[in-house]
Design an enzyme around this catalytic site. Structure first.
Site, PDB file in Angstrom:
ATOM      1  N   ASP A  18       0.836  -1.217   0.074  1.00 55.61           N
ATOM      2  CA  ASP A  18      -0.180   0.119  -0.153  1.00 55.61           C
ATOM      3  C   ASP A  18       0.921   1.211  -0.085  1.00 55.61           C
ATOM      4  O   ASP A  18       1.796   1.485   0.989  1.00 55.61           O
ATOM      5  CB  ASP A  18      -0.843   0.070   1.145  1.00 55.61           C
ATOM      6  CG  ASP A  18      -2.070  -0.969   1.287  1.00 55.61           C
ATOM      7  OD1 ASP A  18      -2.634  -0.966   0.227  1.00 55.61           O
ATOM      8  OD2 ASP A  18      -1.992  -1.922   1.970  1.00 55.61           O
ATOM      9  N   ASP A  45     -10.324  -5.741  -0.971  1.00 55.76           N
ATOM     10  CA  ASP A  45      -9.135  -5.156  -0.141  1.00 55.76           C
ATOM     11  C   ASP A  45     -10.072  -4.401   0.661  1.00 55.76           C
ATOM     12  O   ASP A  45     -10.937  -3.392   0.536  1.00 55.76           O
ATOM     13  CB  ASP A  45      -8.261  -4.161  -0.990  1.00 55.76           C
ATOM     14  CG  ASP A  45      -7.354  -3.560  -0.071  1.00 55.76           C
ATOM     15  OD1 ASP A  45      -7.260  -3.809   0.903  1.00 55.76           O
ATOM     16  OD2 ASP A  45      -6.713  -2.558  -0.679  1.00 55.76           O
TER      17      ASP A  45
END
Ligand code: DX5
Ligand code: ZN
Length: 221
Positions: free
Chosen positions: A35, A176
């Site tokens: 991320d 996600d």
């Protein structure tokens, strides 16, 4: 397609990232979810471009699954050394020239994915199914680990799967956000292929990573 895991490195032990990476790489996991945030598109910063790049030196099996939560994502591609084998997700909401960004990812030999935030309808993806290899449906508001799933997320996953199937294209559906022990099976039933495993599942205190990964694989297979 079999269900695949993409463990989220921001949820791992940040003081031992290398050993966490090496362990996951040994466990026959398909992807490592990285991320990247710019503190503008989302109000946070986690892994920076140098960590995203350095992962390349450790990984032998896992592919980098780079989730860029940032405006104008192209500016980071060189520093991340994006290339062959990488999955690169850019946000629909963050790109002025989405076609140009997708083409850039493709030109580097990587797989372009489009991520959509909870308030974005999956129908926006339809114009891109012939240009992308996958899409990421965010089931939490992006930027932080440990957030609760947004209401309506199962239906949204199902709808996205339906749109992909109707397009006749081979587009991977990744989910996600709050992919928990309780939710992952249902997410699989809704048509998800890739599961970002974070603080809601495998990275929990007291759990052994190898056992947690094996349990999660079984649930989403
Ligand atoms: C959230 C991140 C996710 C996060 C998922 O913005 O994109 O990768 O780490 O983990 P949990 O399970 O904490 O939602
Ligand atoms: Zn992510």
């Amino acid at each position: 397609m079999k269900g695949m895991l993409s463990p989220s490195l921001m949820c791992a032990d940040v003081l031992n990232l290398q050993s966490e990476l090496e362990t996951l790489d040994r466990l026959d996991v398909d992807y490592i979810h990285l991320d990247f945030m710019d503190n503008k598109f989302v109000p946070n910063i986690t892994l920076d471009t140098s960590i995203v790049k350095a992962c390349k030196t450790v990984l032998k099996h896992m592919r980098r699954d780079i989730h860029i939560m940032a405006y104008e994502p192209q500016q980071y591609f060189d520093r991340m050394e994006i290339g062959e084998g990488d999955v690169v997700s850019v946000h629909y909401e963050a790109c002025d020239d989405l076609d140009g960004v997708i083409a850039d990812i493709r030109a580097r030999g990587a797989s372009p994915y489009i991520a959509i935030s909870p308030d974005t309808k999956p129908e926006v993806l339809c114009d891109y199914f012939d240009k992308i290899d996958g899409c990421v449906v965010m089931t939490v508001y992006p930027g932080f680990a440990g957030r609760p799933m947004v209401a309506g997320s199962f239906e949204k996953l199902k709808r996205t799967r339906q749109l992909i199937d109707e397009s006749g294209r081979n587009v991977i559906l990744e989910v996600d956000g709050n992919v928990s022990w309780d939710y992952c099976k249902k997410m699989r039933e809704c048509g998800a292929d890739v599961f970002v495993a974070g603080s809601s599942s495998i990275f929990q205190k007291g759990l052994k990573l190898d056992e947690a990964v094996a349990r999660m694989k079984e649930l989403v297979k």
